[in-house]
Design a protein around this motif. Structure first.
Motif, PDB file in Angstrom:
ATOM      1  N   TRP A   1       0.856  -1.201   0.000  1.00  0.00           N
ATOM      2  CA  TRP A   1       0.000   0.000   0.000  1.00  0.00           C
ATOM      3  C   TRP A   1       0.886   1.243   0.000  1.00  0.00           C
ATOM      4  O   TRP A   1       1.503   1.589   1.002  1.00  0.00           O
ATOM      5  CB  TRP A   1      -0.934   0.020   1.214  1.00  0.00           C
ATOM      6  CG  TRP A   1      -1.775   1.271   1.250  1.00  0.00           C
ATOM      7  CD1 TRP A   1      -1.639   2.322   2.103  1.00  0.00           C
ATOM      8  CD2 TRP A   1      -2.858   1.604   0.374  1.00  0.00           C
ATOM      9  NE1 TRP A   1      -2.575   3.297   1.815  1.00  0.00           N
ATOM     10  CE2 TRP A   1      -3.334   2.881   0.750  1.00  0.00           C
ATOM     11  CE3 TRP A   1      -3.465   0.942  -0.696  1.00  0.00           C
ATOM     12  CZ2 TRP A   1      -4.391   3.505   0.104  1.00  0.00           C
ATOM     13  CZ3 TRP A   1      -4.516   1.570  -1.342  1.00  0.00           C
ATOM     14  CH2 TRP A   1      -4.972   2.839  -0.937  1.00  0.00           C
ATOM     15  N   LEU A   2       0.950   1.920  -1.136  1.00  0.00           N
ATOM     16  CA  LEU A   2       1.746   3.142  -1.288  1.00  0.00           C
ATOM     17  C   LEU A   2       0.854   4.264  -1.806  1.00  0.00           C
ATOM     18  O   LEU A   2       1.228   5.004  -2.715  1.00  0.00           O
ATOM     19  CB  LEU A   2       2.918   2.908  -2.256  1.00  0.00           C
ATOM     20  CG  LEU A   2       3.930   1.824  -1.870  1.00  0.00           C
ATOM     21  CD1 LEU A   2       5.028   1.735  -2.906  1.00  0.00           C
ATOM     22  CD2 LEU A   2       4.525   2.102  -0.493  1.00  0.00           C
ATOM     23  N   ASN A   3      -0.320   4.412  -1.210  1.00  0.00           N
ATOM     24  CA  ASN A   3      -1.294   5.352  -1.761  1.00  0.00           C
ATOM     25  C   ASN A   3      -2.031   6.145  -0.685  1.00  0.00           C
ATOM     26  O   ASN A   3      -3.220   6.417  -0.806  1.00  0.00           O
ATOM     27  CB  ASN A   3      -2.298   4.614  -2.647  1.00  0.00           C
ATOM     28  CG  ASN A   3      -2.941   5.531  -3.672  1.00  0.00           C
ATOM     29  OD1 ASN A   3      -2.530   6.673  -3.850  1.00  0.00           O
ATOM     30  ND2 ASN A   3      -3.972   5.036  -4.333  1.00  0.00           N
TER      31      ASN A   3
ATOM     32  N   VAL B   1       5.922  11.249  -3.910  1.00  0.00           N
ATOM     33  CA  VAL B   1       6.857  11.409  -5.030  1.00  0.00           C
ATOM     34  C   VAL B   1       6.195  10.915  -6.310  1.00  0.00           C
ATOM     35  O   VAL B   1       5.305  10.067  -6.281  1.00  0.00           O
ATOM     36  CB  VAL B   1       8.178  10.638  -4.792  1.00  0.00           C
ATOM     37  CG1 VAL B   1       8.870  11.138  -3.540  1.00  0.00           C
ATOM     38  CG2 VAL B   1       7.927   9.140  -4.696  1.00  0.00           C
ATOM     39  N   THR B   2       6.618  11.469  -7.420  1.00  0.00           N
ATOM     40  CA  THR B   2       6.143  11.003  -8.723  1.00  0.00           C
ATOM     41  C   THR B   2       7.343  10.688  -9.603  1.00  0.00           C
ATOM     42  O   THR B   2       8.333  11.424  -9.611  1.00  0.00           O
ATOM     43  CB  THR B   2       5.259  12.057  -9.418  1.00  0.00           C
ATOM     44  OG1 THR B   2       5.987  13.284  -9.546  1.00  0.00           O
ATOM     45  CG2 THR B   2       3.979  12.302  -8.637  1.00  0.00           C
ATOM     46  N   VAL B   3       7.232   9.579 -10.324  1.00  0.00           N
ATOM     47  CA  VAL B   3       8.289   9.167 -11.247  1.00  0.00           C
ATOM     48  C   VAL B   3       7.628   8.619 -12.506  1.00  0.00           C
ATOM     49  O   VAL B   3       6.518   8.089 -12.460  1.00  0.00           O
ATOM     50  CB  VAL B   3       9.214   8.095 -10.631  1.00  0.00           C
ATOM     51  CG1 VAL B   3      10.019   8.669  -9.481  1.00  0.00           C
ATOM     52  CG2 VAL B   3       8.407   6.889 -10.161  1.00  0.00           C
ATOM     53  N   GLU B   4       8.314   8.760 -13.610  1.00  0.00           N
ATOM     54  CA  GLU B   4       7.804   8.245 -14.870  1.00  0.00           C
ATOM     55  C   GLU B   4       8.513   6.940 -15.198  1.00  0.00           C
ATOM     56  O   GLU B   4       9.746   6.910 -15.327  1.00  0.00           O
ATOM     57  CB  GLU B   4       7.999   9.263 -15.988  1.00  0.00           C
ATOM     58  CG  GLU B   4       7.290   8.887 -17.275  1.00  0.00           C
ATOM     59  CD  GLU B   4       7.205  10.037 -18.255  1.00  0.00           C
ATOM     60  OE1 GLU B   4       6.775   9.805 -19.401  1.00  0.00           O
ATOM     61  OE2 GLU B   4       7.558  11.169 -17.873  1.00  0.00           O
TER      62      GLU B   4
ATOM     63  N   VAL C   1       1.083  -4.069  -5.896  1.00  0.00           N
ATOM     64  CA  VAL C   1       1.387  -2.766  -5.301  1.00  0.00           C
ATOM     65  C   VAL C   1       0.293  -1.784  -5.683  1.00  0.00           C
ATOM     66  O   VAL C   1      -0.066  -1.662  -6.854  1.00  0.00           O
ATOM     67  CB  VAL C   1       2.755  -2.247  -5.776  1.00  0.00           C
ATOM     68  CG1 VAL C   1       3.010  -0.835  -5.234  1.00  0.00           C
ATOM     69  CG2 VAL C   1       3.860  -3.198  -5.336  1.00  0.00           C
ATOM     70  N   ARG C   2      -0.230  -1.072  -4.683  1.00  0.00           N
ATOM     71  CA  ARG C   2      -1.287  -0.089  -4.934  1.00  0.00           C
ATOM     72  C   ARG C   2      -0.709   1.314  -4.785  1.00  0.00           C
ATOM     73  O   ARG C   2      -0.361   1.739  -3.686  1.00  0.00           O
ATOM     74  CB  ARG C   2      -2.464  -0.274  -3.971  1.00  0.00           C
ATOM     75  CG  ARG C   2      -3.327  -1.492  -4.304  1.00  0.00           C
ATOM     76  CD  ARG C   2      -2.841  -2.746  -3.617  1.00  0.00           C
ATOM     77  NE  ARG C   2      -3.055  -2.643  -2.173  1.00  0.00           N
ATOM     78  CZ  ARG C   2      -2.264  -3.220  -1.274  1.00  0.00           C
ATOM     79  NH1 ARG C   2      -1.206  -3.909  -1.643  1.00  0.00           N
ATOM     80  NH2 ARG C   2      -2.540  -3.112   0.012  1.00  0.00           N
ATOM     81  N   ALA C   3      -0.593   1.981  -5.934  1.00  0.00           N
ATOM     82  CA  ALA C   3      -0.152   3.372  -5.984  1.00  0.00           C
ATOM     83  C   ALA C   3      -0.939   4.050  -7.093  1.00  0.00           C
ATOM     84  O   ALA C   3      -1.522   3.386  -7.946  1.00  0.00           O
ATOM     85  CB  ALA C   3       1.348   3.469  -6.245  1.00  0.00           C
ATOM     86  N   ALA C   4      -0.983   5.350  -7.070  1.00  0.00           N
ATOM     87  CA  ALA C   4      -1.692   6.070  -8.124  1.00  0.00           C
ATOM     88  C   ALA C   4      -0.801   6.163  -9.358  1.00  0.00           C
ATOM     89  O   ALA C   4       0.400   6.431  -9.251  1.00  0.00           O
ATOM     90  CB  ALA C   4      -2.074   7.467  -7.633  1.00  0.00           C
TER      91      ALA C   4
ATOM     92  N   ARG D   1       2.574   7.934  -8.784  1.00  0.00           N
ATOM     93  CA  ARG D   1       2.567   8.755  -7.575  1.00  0.00           C
ATOM     94  C   ARG D   1       2.549   7.801  -6.387  1.00  0.00           C
ATOM     95  O   ARG D   1       1.555   7.118  -6.144  1.00  0.00           O
ATOM     96  CB  ARG D   1       1.348   9.681  -7.518  1.00  0.00           C
ATOM     97  CG  ARG D   1       1.404  10.637  -6.315  1.00  0.00           C
ATOM     98  CD  ARG D   1       0.109  11.380  -6.088  1.00  0.00           C
ATOM     99  NE  ARG D   1      -0.940  10.474  -5.619  1.00  0.00           N
ATOM    100  CZ  ARG D   1      -2.199  10.854  -5.351  1.00  0.00           C
ATOM    101  NH1 ARG D   1      -2.552  12.105  -5.534  1.00  0.00           N
ATOM    102  NH2 ARG D   1      -3.085   9.983  -4.932  1.00  0.00           N
ATOM    103  N   ALA D   2       3.653   7.741  -5.695  1.00  0.00           N
ATOM    104  CA  ALA D   2       3.765   6.868  -4.529  1.00  0.00           C
ATOM    105  C   ALA D   2       3.815   7.725  -3.276  1.00  0.00           C
ATOM    106  O   ALA D   2       4.450   8.781  -3.255  1.00  0.00           O
ATOM    107  CB  ALA D   2       5.017   6.006  -4.631  1.00  0.00           C
ATOM    108  N   SER D   3       3.133   7.277  -2.236  1.00  0.00           N
ATOM    109  CA  SER D   3       3.093   8.031  -0.984  1.00  0.00           C
ATOM    110  C   SER D   3       3.345   7.086   0.181  1.00  0.00           C
ATOM    111  O   SER D   3       2.847   5.961   0.204  1.00  0.00           O
ATOM    112  CB  SER D   3       1.758   8.770  -0.836  1.00  0.00           C
ATOM    113  OG  SER D   3       0.664   7.979  -1.244  1.00  0.00           O
TER     114      SER D   3
END
Length: 345
Positions: free
Chosen positions: A16-18, A298-301, A314-317, A324-326
């Protein structure tokens, strides 16, 4: 309470990274809500105990952001708490907002355009410099939802004060992990269901005393009364003298969960949470060859990010190919490494 000890109060599924979408409840929050629901189901208790959780939440929030409890109003959403501020702007006022601002702190100003209120958007990095003579209000998120950028709070406030502009802050993506002094601003509104880990439906706002004199409590009801329990029926109008006059009647079960969440955060301490969250965010960035930052978001492409993360659980936006990981206090090194393995495989 030590952070390591507090982490035992969560049992999230790995990955859970969201939290920037919603926070996970610790055991005291989950238990309090389940107990209240069980009592409601059978009519075991009166509602006053549920209502008391709202006052516990108000006091805990005031402590977290460093303001007097009398200056805190409670509501359900950020936009609802900002509405009386927007309505009080003089006709023809000028509002300055970042170009990429979450609409809860944008639409309240835009709907005043029929009164001649002008909303000007500028890059976040140039927000302080864009405040000039004739600016009536500057509104911004302390931490941006889209990419985790942290606004230069003190710099923006100093520029606003130099030109007599009001300062309105949406701290929804900051409060709970980033220490800050709400009293520097005129308004700080927070939705509690993200980093404060409360059920959705509770929100709080610091409203400076000097600002409150300009505002009209258009949503006033019994809970905005000087004594809510003697404000059920009839004349005269008898509103609270402090920020409570802007309260709306609380959604009981949301606040039942909000109070223990805020009290736990206060017990752990926001500085310790910030250090934990940012360290994990930087571990994630380092694993992808990116430089470190200061944000828990943080946001990464990464090409194919959505599919890679979904396969790993993995749950991230993911928006337009950008992850977008939080990272919050229940996030672990294993969660970070699971995401890294998925994105770099």
């Amino acid at each position: 309470m030590e952070l390591e000890q507090a982490q035992k109060l969560w049992q999230p599924e790995p990955g859970w990274l969201n939290t920037a979408s919603y926070g996970l409840p610790p055991e005291p929050v989950w238990t309090a809500v389940q107990d209240a629901l069980a009592d409601w189901r059978v009519g075991r208790t009166s509602w006053e105990g549920w209502g008391e959780a709202t006052e516990r939440s108000r006091a805990a929030f005031a402590g977290l952001v460093g303001v007097p409890v009398a200056d805190v109003a409670v509501g359900s959403t950020v936009s609802q708490l900002l509405a009386p501020v927007a309505a009080a702007l003089p006709a023809g006022a000028t509002v300055v907002v970042p170009e990429v601002e979450f609409t809860s702190n944008l639409f309240p100003w835009l709907v005043q355009q029929e009164r001649g209120v002008r909303v000007r958007t500028v890059p976040l990095a140039g927000l302080a410099d864009a405040i000039e003579a004739g600016t009536d209000l500057v509104a911004f998120s302390l931490v941006q939802s889209a990419d985790g950028a942290i606004a230069p709070y003190a710099e923006i406030v100093a520029a606003a004060r130099a030109h007599g502009a009001l300062v309105v802050v949406d701290a929804t993506q900051a409060c709970g992990w980033l220490p800050f002094d709400a009293g520097l601003a005129d308004v700080v509104a927070v939705g509690a269901y993200k980093w404060l880990m409360a059920p959705r439906g509770s929100a709080l706002a610091y409203l400076a005393p000097s600002l409150r004199e300009r505002l009209r409590p258009d949503a006033a009801g019994w809970y905005a009364g000087k004594d809510p329990h003697f404000s059920y029926y009839g004349l005269p109008l008898r509103l609270a003298d402090d920020a409570r006059r802007f309260d709306i009647s609380p959604a009981w079960f949301s606040w039942v969960g909000t109070a223990p969440a805020l009290e736990l955060l206060a017990e752990i301490g926001v500085p310790a949470i910030r250090d934990h969250d940012v360290a994990l965010a930087n571990r994630f960035l380092a694993g992808l060859g990116r430089p470190p930052g200061e944000s828990a978001i943080v946001t990464v492409e990464v090409p194919g990010a959505r599919e890679k993360l979904e396969r790993a659980g993995v749950r991230a936006a993911v928006r337009a190919g950008r992850v977008r990981a939080s990272f919050h206090l229940y996030t672990t090194v294993d969660d970070v490494d699971l995401a890294l393995e998925a994105l770099t495989s």
